[in-house]
Design an enzyme around this catalytic site. Structure first.
Site, PDB file in Angstrom:
ATOM      1  N   HIS A  74      -5.267 -15.587   8.163  1.00 53.72           N
ATOM      2  CA  HIS A  74      -4.384 -14.521   8.671  1.00 53.72           C
ATOM      3  C   HIS A  74      -5.140 -13.328   9.242  1.00 53.72           C
ATOM      4  O   HIS A  74      -4.643 -12.208   9.232  1.00 53.72           O
ATOM      5  CB  HIS A  74      -3.395 -14.061   7.593  1.00 53.72           C
ATOM      6  CG  HIS A  74      -2.681 -15.180   6.907  1.00 53.72           C
ATOM      7  ND1 HIS A  74      -1.723 -15.932   7.538  1.00 53.72           N
ATOM      8  CD2 HIS A  74      -2.830 -15.716   5.668  1.00 53.72           C
ATOM      9  CE1 HIS A  74      -1.293 -16.862   6.700  1.00 53.72           C
ATOM     10  NE2 HIS A  74      -1.953 -16.747   5.574  1.00 53.72           N
ATOM     11  N   ARG A  93      20.624  19.993  -0.100  1.00 54.26           N
ATOM     12  CA  ARG A  93      21.155  18.630  -0.219  1.00 54.26           C
ATOM     13  C   ARG A  93      21.657  18.337  -1.621  1.00 54.26           C
ATOM     14  O   ARG A  93      21.097  18.804  -2.601  1.00 54.26           O
ATOM     15  CB  ARG A  93      20.077  17.633   0.197  1.00 54.26           C
ATOM     16  CG  ARG A  93      19.743  17.789   1.670  1.00 54.26           C
ATOM     17  CD  ARG A  93      18.586  16.949   2.126  1.00 54.26           C
ATOM     18  NE  ARG A  93      18.510  16.971   3.584  1.00 54.26           N
ATOM     19  CZ  ARG A  93      17.890  17.919   4.286  1.00 54.26           C
ATOM     20  NH1 ARG A  93      17.289  18.916   3.678  1.00 54.26           N
ATOM     21  NH2 ARG A  93      17.885  17.870   5.599  1.00 54.26           N
ATOM     22  N   PRO A 111       0.831  -1.207   0.000  1.00 56.15           N
ATOM     23  CA  PRO A 111       0.000   0.000   0.000  1.00 56.15           C
ATOM     24  C   PRO A 111       0.864   1.256   0.000  1.00 56.15           C
ATOM     25  O   PRO A 111       1.817   1.366   0.761  1.00 56.15           O
ATOM     26  CB  PRO A 111      -0.795  -0.110   1.306  1.00 56.15           C
ATOM     27  CG  PRO A 111      -0.752  -1.548   1.673  1.00 56.15           C
ATOM     28  CD  PRO A 111       0.556  -2.065   1.142  1.00 56.15           C
ATOM     29  N   GLU A 112       0.536   2.169  -0.872  1.00 55.73           N
ATOM     30  CA  GLU A 112       1.214   3.460  -0.933  1.00 55.73           C
ATOM     31  C   GLU A 112       0.346   4.501  -0.235  1.00 55.73           C
ATOM     32  O   GLU A 112      -0.783   4.212   0.173  1.00 55.73           O
ATOM     33  CB  GLU A 112       1.434   3.844  -2.405  1.00 55.73           C
ATOM     34  CG  GLU A 112       2.415   2.937  -3.146  1.00 55.73           C
ATOM     35  CD  GLU A 112       3.846   3.434  -3.032  1.00 55.73           C
ATOM     36  OE1 GLU A 112       4.058   4.501  -2.437  1.00 55.73           O
ATOM     37  OE2 GLU A 112       4.745   2.742  -3.534  1.00 55.73           O
ATOM     38  N   ARG A 128       1.568 -11.567   5.377  1.00 59.27           N
ATOM     39  CA  ARG A 128       3.039 -11.558   5.448  1.00 59.27           C
ATOM     40  C   ARG A 128       3.557 -10.935   6.734  1.00 59.27           C
ATOM     41  O   ARG A 128       4.756 -10.938   6.989  1.00 59.27           O
ATOM     42  CB  ARG A 128       3.620 -10.877   4.205  1.00 59.27           C
ATOM     43  CG  ARG A 128       3.313 -11.684   2.937  1.00 59.27           C
ATOM     44  CD  ARG A 128       4.110 -11.220   1.758  1.00 59.27           C
ATOM     45  NE  ARG A 128       5.547 -11.379   1.972  1.00 59.27           N
ATOM     46  CZ  ARG A 128       6.465 -10.909   1.153  1.00 59.27           C
ATOM     47  NH1 ARG A 128       6.106 -10.255   0.059  1.00 59.27           N
ATOM     48  NH2 ARG A 128       7.741 -11.081   1.418  1.00 59.27           N
TER      49      ARG A 128
END
Ligand code: ZN
Length: 273
Positions: free
Chosen positions: A93, A154, A2-3, A112
């Protein structure tokens, strides 16, 4: 995995289905998730608690409880939350079920086990090691104006800087690549070598691409479902991510690809400078 847009979609679903509810029962199995799932802790902290709000910080979810504690959730790679009838078949799960006042059940499923569900005490949010290091929220209104201050000191490649969670919270490879293409900025260009106006534009493009994905309900991920049970999906047109070797949609040049900062990166050598 998931983003940010998927996590935001889950947050919006939690706002609809969890906020305003009181937790009536907690059913949990002790299991070694990324942080251990602790049934006694969850039962003590959640039972009879009202849920006041559902918030997102980067890719983390926080629900404020009436006690002042927070329910703290990370979906990891395959974690998902669903809200369903208590009679609905238990998916494999399923590690946690919260019985709600309205008779429905919130379930956390994670094959997972890279996700977690835990409790943060009042005040612990600022000290939590995962949350404390997070940088600016890319969807905050001030983000485009602030991006130059984050990037220009940076010398790392700008794409690596977008993916640096201590600078910008929750942006993944897809959205970094797409926003750089839209802004016409080469992903390997050093942060300090990009002008303020170009970085402000990049910030606006990043917000736009995230916003489009959120509107569409998030990326299609095999193990992702919104709490209503529907699948998230990603309907925005991807211009560069996953299209190495194909033609640039803007200029037709063949898209290039090489790892930058250890991550697969695709860009147009002609219109990204
Ligand atoms: Zn191009």
């Amino acid at each position: 995995m998931p983003e940010l847009p998927e996590v935001e979609t889950v947050r919006r679903s939690l706002e609809l289905h969890l906020v305003g509810q009181v937790v009536r029962a907690v059913h949990a199995q002790p299991v070694a998730l990324r942080r251990p799932l602790e049934p006694a802790l969850l039962t003590a902290a959640l039972t009879k608690q009202s849920v006041l709000s559902a918030r997102r910080r980067g890719k983390y979810l926080l629900a404020d409880l009436g006690s002042g504690d927070r329910l703290f959730v990370h979906l990891g790679m395959t974690g998902r939350l669903t809200v369903c009838s208590p009679e609905a078949a238990l998916a494999p799960h399923t590690h946690l079920r919260l019985g709600l006042e309205n008779g429905r059940e919130l379930r956390f499923i994670d094959p997972r086990r890279f996700g977690f569900v835990t409790i943060l005490d009042r005040g612990a949010e600022d000290r939590d090691p995962s949350l404390a290091r997070l940088g600016m929220e890319p969807l905050s209104p001030a983000f485009p104006d602030r991006l130059p201050q984050l990037v220009r000191p940076r010398s790392a490649p700008v794409k690596s800087l977008l993916l640096d969670q201590s600078l910008v919270a929750g942006v993944g490879n897809i959205y970094a690549a797409e926003s750089l293409w839209r802004a016409g900025i080469h992903p390997a260009r050093k942060g300090r070598c990009i002008s303020v106006p170009r970085l402000e534009a990049l910030g606006r493009h990043l917000q736009a691409v995230l916003g489009e994905a959120i509107e569409m309900g998030g990326t299609t991920v095999r193990d992702f479902a919104t709490p209503e049970g529907g699948s998230g999906y990603f309907a925005i047109q991807l211009a560069v991510y996953g299209r190495a070797g194909q033609g640039c949609q803007r200029c037709g040049a063949k898209l290039k690809s090489r790892p930058i900062g250890g991550r697969a990166t695709v860009w147009c050598g002609r219109c990204q400078r």
